[in-house]
Design a protein around this motif. Sequence first.
Motif, PDB file in Angstrom:
ATOM      1  N   VAL A  50      -4.287  -0.216  -7.557  1.00 13.75           N
ATOM      2  CA  VAL A  50      -4.036  -0.357  -6.122  1.00 13.75           C
ATOM      3  C   VAL A  50      -2.771   0.424  -5.772  1.00 13.75           C
ATOM      4  CG1 VAL A  50      -5.114  -2.628  -5.980  1.00 13.75           C
ATOM      5  CG2 VAL A  50      -2.662  -2.465  -6.420  1.00 13.75           C
ATOM      6  N   ASP A  51      -2.637   0.754  -4.507  1.00 14.82           N
ATOM      7  CA  ASP A  51      -1.432   1.423  -4.030  1.00 14.82           C
ATOM      8  C   ASP A  51      -0.712   0.462  -3.077  1.00 14.82           C
ATOM      9  OD1 ASP A  51       0.561   2.966  -3.000  1.00 14.82           O
ATOM     10  OD2 ASP A  51      -0.704   4.707  -2.579  1.00 14.82           O
ATOM     11  N   PRO A  52       0.261  -0.295  -3.589  1.00 16.77           N
ATOM     12  CA  PRO A  52       0.925  -1.332  -2.778  1.00 16.77           C
ATOM     13  C   PRO A  52       1.703  -0.779  -1.587  1.00 16.77           C
ATOM     14  CG  PRO A  52       1.352  -1.632  -5.123  1.00 16.77           C
ATOM     15  CD  PRO A  52       0.760  -0.269  -4.959  1.00 16.77           C
ATOM     16  N   HIS A  54       0.400   0.688   0.732  1.00 20.14           N
ATOM     17  CA  HIS A  54      -0.495   0.479   1.877  1.00 20.14           C
ATOM     18  C   HIS A  54      -0.719  -1.018   2.097  1.00 20.14           C
ATOM     19  CE1 HIS A  54      -1.325   4.747   1.990  1.00 20.14           C
ATOM     20  NE2 HIS A  54      -1.599   4.718   0.696  1.00 20.14           N
ATOM     21  N   ALA A  55      -0.585  -1.435   3.349  1.00 20.79           N
ATOM     22  CA  ALA A  55      -0.705  -2.854   3.678  1.00 20.79           C
ATOM     23  C   ALA A  55      -2.069  -3.424   3.297  1.00 20.79           C
ATOM     24  CB  ALA A  55      -0.442  -3.061   5.163  1.00 20.79           C
ATOM     25  N   ASP A  56      -3.113  -2.592   3.364  1.00 17.65           N
ATOM     26  CA  ASP A  56      -4.450  -3.092   3.048  1.00 17.65           C
ATOM     27  C   ASP A  56      -4.737  -3.133   1.550  1.00 17.65           C
ATOM     28  OD1 ASP A  56      -4.599  -0.397   2.621  1.00 17.65           O
ATOM     29  OD2 ASP A  56      -6.349  -0.043   3.910  1.00 17.65           O
ATOM     30  N   GLN A  57      -3.716  -2.838   0.729  1.00 17.31           N
ATOM     31  CA  GLN A  57      -3.897  -2.950  -0.721  1.00 17.31           C
ATOM     32  C   GLN A  57      -2.881  -3.918  -1.341  1.00 17.31           C
ATOM     33  OE1 GLN A  57      -4.891   0.628  -2.992  1.00 17.31           O
ATOM     34  NE2 GLN A  57      -5.110   1.770  -1.076  1.00 17.31           N
ATOM     35  N   GLN A  58      -2.295  -4.732  -0.488  1.00  9.78           N
ATOM     36  CA  GLN A  58      -1.393  -5.772  -0.969  1.00  9.78           C
ATOM     37  C   GLN A  58      -2.210  -6.937  -1.535  1.00  9.78           C
ATOM     38  OE1 GLN A  58       2.024  -6.054  -1.023  1.00  9.78           O
ATOM     39  NE2 GLN A  58       2.288  -3.944  -0.327  1.00  9.78           N
ATOM     40  N   ILE A  59      -1.728  -7.531  -2.579  1.00  8.09           N
ATOM     41  CA  ILE A  59      -2.382  -8.718  -3.145  1.00  8.09           C
ATOM     42  C   ILE A  59      -1.331  -9.812  -3.273  1.00  8.09           C
ATOM     43  CG2 ILE A  59      -3.531  -9.695  -5.180  1.00  8.09           C
ATOM     44  CD1 ILE A  59      -4.625  -6.891  -5.749  1.00  8.09           C
ATOM     45  N   GLY A 170       2.131  -1.823  -8.874  1.00  2.00           N
ATOM     46  CA  GLY A 170       0.733  -2.206  -9.031  1.00  2.00           C
ATOM     47  C   GLY A 170       0.490  -3.228 -10.124  1.00  2.00           C
ATOM     48  N   ASN A 171       1.538  -3.939 -10.518  1.00  4.75           N
ATOM     49  CA  ASN A 171       1.412  -4.940 -11.583  1.00  4.75           C
ATOM     50  C   ASN A 171       1.450  -6.361 -11.020  1.00  4.75           C
ATOM     51  OD1 ASN A 171       1.591  -2.932 -13.727  1.00  4.75           O
ATOM     52  ND2 ASN A 171       3.753  -2.779 -13.138  1.00  4.75           N
ATOM     53  N   VAL A 172       0.755  -7.265 -11.702  1.00  2.00           N
ATOM     54  CA  VAL A 172       0.831  -8.690 -11.381  1.00  2.00           C
ATOM     55  C   VAL A 172       1.156  -9.435 -12.676  1.00  2.00           C
ATOM     56  CG1 VAL A 172      -0.416 -10.747 -10.610  1.00  2.00           C
ATOM     57  CG2 VAL A 172      -0.821  -8.554  -9.482  1.00  2.00           C
TER      58      VAL A 172
END
Length: 231
Positions: A50-52, A54-59, A170-172
Amino acid sequence: MAKKSKRYNEALAQVEKGKLYDIAEAVELLKNVSKTKFDETVEVAFRLGVDPRHADQQIRAAMVLPHGTGKTQKVLVVTQGEKIKEAEEAGADFVGGKELLEKIQKENWFEFDVIVATPDMMAELGKLGKVLGPKGLMPNPKTGTVTMDLKKAIGEIKAGKVEYRVDKEGNVHVGIAKISFDAEKIVENFKAIFEAILKAKPSAAKGTYMKNVSITSTMGPGIKINTETVL
């Protein structure tokens, strides 16, 4: 780079380089190489496509793990009026309003792990954004910590609710158990968080989503997981 301990290097030597482990095999290995005298936390690290920026790729979300995390979390509830009694009866460790926010600001008081707030207190909490934000303590509706249902929020946190959010790379990272847990319980907690992250895939994300998943313990080596065999 910090020098690795002899114990860590001995544990690392038991992990086959380049191998993707089935989760049950990985947990068994993790427990076998854990030789510390304290109860280590088991953590999962996801590397996501994901590319954080961008708001639509936030998790960012939260969930209750099947077997909890093994950690008892202290809950501060920021509220007022009749909600104070509700929070106390639900088992909150600390309950109050502006006076506790002043205590945080003036005394650097952080004897809690999670803040739950009713919506009417968010304007006051917002004044402490620079203090609470970097510590990950700012309540958020996405994680269920801004709510009028205090009983449910406190109950879930005490039962082992975990929050997760993607960082700017892009890490969790999520703590899912203690190493003293039965292996089956660690595996079940892992599968639960894995499925949650999988379902959280943003529609705007392109390419491979689960790039890399590994499991580790506080003092242990990372063990890469074969994501094709998890579910």
